[in-house]
Design a protein around this motif. Sequence first.
Motif, PDB file in Angstrom:
ATOM      1  N   VAL A  32     -41.877 -35.679 123.713  1.00  0.00           N
ATOM      2  CA  VAL A  32     -42.746 -35.196 122.643  1.00  0.00           C
ATOM      3  C   VAL A  32     -43.214 -33.790 123.004  1.00  0.00           C
ATOM      4  O   VAL A  32     -43.783 -33.572 124.071  1.00  0.00           O
ATOM      5  CB  VAL A  32     -43.957 -36.143 122.452  1.00  0.00           C
ATOM      6  CG1 VAL A  32     -44.950 -35.539 121.464  1.00  0.00           C
ATOM      7  CG2 VAL A  32     -43.491 -37.515 121.965  1.00  0.00           C
ATOM      8  N   VAL A  33     -42.936 -32.830 122.120  1.00  0.00           N
ATOM      9  CA  VAL A  33     -43.327 -31.436 122.345  1.00  0.00           C
ATOM     10  C   VAL A  33     -43.920 -30.876 121.050  1.00  0.00           C
ATOM     11  O   VAL A  33     -43.501 -31.238 119.954  1.00  0.00           O
ATOM     12  CB  VAL A  33     -42.123 -30.568 122.788  1.00  0.00           C
ATOM     13  CG1 VAL A  33     -41.710 -30.888 124.217  1.00  0.00           C
ATOM     14  CG2 VAL A  33     -40.930 -30.742 121.852  1.00  0.00           C
ATOM     15  N   ASP A  34     -44.879 -29.965 121.192  1.00  0.00           N
ATOM     16  CA  ASP A  34     -45.579 -29.416 120.026  1.00  0.00           C
ATOM     17  C   ASP A  34     -44.638 -28.734 119.041  1.00  0.00           C
ATOM     18  O   ASP A  34     -44.805 -28.837 117.832  1.00  0.00           O
ATOM     19  CB  ASP A  34     -46.661 -28.426 120.479  1.00  0.00           C
ATOM     20  CG  ASP A  34     -47.826 -29.130 121.159  1.00  0.00           C
ATOM     21  OD1 ASP A  34     -47.993 -30.346 120.926  1.00  0.00           O
ATOM     22  OD2 ASP A  34     -48.547 -28.471 121.922  1.00  0.00           O
ATOM     23  N   ASN A  35     -43.642 -28.018 119.571  1.00  0.00           N
ATOM     24  CA  ASN A  35     -42.736 -27.258 118.699  1.00  0.00           C
ATOM     25  C   ASN A  35     -41.417 -27.995 118.464  1.00  0.00           C
ATOM     26  O   ASN A  35     -40.406 -27.388 118.110  1.00  0.00           O
ATOM     27  CB  ASN A  35     -42.454 -25.875 119.301  1.00  0.00           C
ATOM     28  CG  ASN A  35     -41.772 -25.974 120.667  1.00  0.00           C
ATOM     29  OD1 ASN A  35     -41.765 -27.041 121.283  1.00  0.00           O
ATOM     30  ND2 ASN A  35     -41.197 -24.876 121.129  1.00  0.00           N
ATOM     31  N   GLY A  36     -41.432 -29.324 118.640  1.00  0.00           N
ATOM     32  CA  GLY A  36     -40.211 -30.111 118.464  1.00  0.00           C
ATOM     33  C   GLY A  36     -39.911 -30.398 116.999  1.00  0.00           C
ATOM     34  O   GLY A  36     -40.616 -29.946 116.090  1.00  0.00           O
ATOM     35  N   LYS A  37     -38.837 -31.159 116.777  1.00  0.00           N
ATOM     36  CA  LYS A  37     -38.440 -31.525 115.418  1.00  0.00           C
ATOM     37  C   LYS A  37     -39.274 -32.708 114.931  1.00  0.00           C
ATOM     38  O   LYS A  37     -39.570 -33.631 115.685  1.00  0.00           O
ATOM     39  CB  LYS A  37     -36.956 -31.891 115.388  1.00  0.00           C
ATOM     40  CG  LYS A  37     -36.031 -30.702 115.648  1.00  0.00           C
ATOM     41  CD  LYS A  37     -34.582 -31.120 115.547  1.00  0.00           C
ATOM     42  CE  LYS A  37     -33.655 -29.922 115.747  1.00  0.00           C
ATOM     43  NZ  LYS A  37     -32.224 -30.318 115.664  1.00  0.00           N
TER      44      LYS A  37
END
Length: 300
Positions: free
Chosen positions: A198-203
């Motif tokens: 999980v990443v802030d700028n992910g899809k």
Amino acid sequence: MEHIISEEQAGDRIDKVVSTLDADWSRSQVQQWIKDGSVLVNGAQVKTNYKCSLNDKLEITIPEPEVLDVIAEEMDLEIYYEDADVLVVNKPKGMVVHPAPGHLTGTLVNGLMAHCKDLSGINGVLRPGIVHRIDKDTSGLLMVAKNDMAHESLVNQLVAKSVTRKYKALVHGIIQHDHGTIDAPLGRDQKDRQSMTVVDNGKHAVTHFNVIERLKDFTFVECQLETGRTHQIRVHMKYIGYPLAGDPKYGPKKTLDIGGQALHAGLLGFEHPRTGEYLEFEAPLPEFFVKLLNDLREND
């Protein structure tokens, strides 16, 4: 082949214009030609979203078909549905969906090529007919496109989130809520490029879950995909503290020794690309999964 842009075509995207010049040319196919430089405008390469101008001169060089060097292998495939456009197959646990460089045999695609010669070519020579994938150690249903029309329709349905995809999973821990939604963007793990996180700028990624049964130290759940990101269910369930049992990548160090995650793509529904009829298929849990649940119930 040469073509001069007319007043009616001026202002239209290049991929749209070229795909109308021949009924056999799909838009996805044309977009690939443009990216490869097989479509020139006034002698120059352009992007797929180039807006045509009046009297632009198009030069279209149809590429030679790529020779498919993936070997067709006879396999005992479990076909749930097949017609001239689509095929639905129940992939066993442990089988890779499509070949990769250096690993060209033993995959579902090898078996599909022996089963039928007509598969969509949109996804390239190593992934003929493949519209979506499930992981090697995930079992369950996949839809396969047998021509480019079907491929584009099925991909558009995936993008529109109108395909029904429900999975059965066994996770560590006791989930107290009967149902829930995980809305968390996914991207590559910067510390491990082979893993997702999980990443802030992910899809954008959304998974819905319902508890089916609570067992000692485990919960049996049904997960429904709203989006279809790589490893989505495995990463989302870990993210909320309930990683999949048996998962060597995202599970805890002490997990069940079952040769990979307990995850089964059990229900698949979509609109038929040609008829528009809604089709839905359900595959029962594989034997190992049934035995696993029964063993846990006995030890409960």
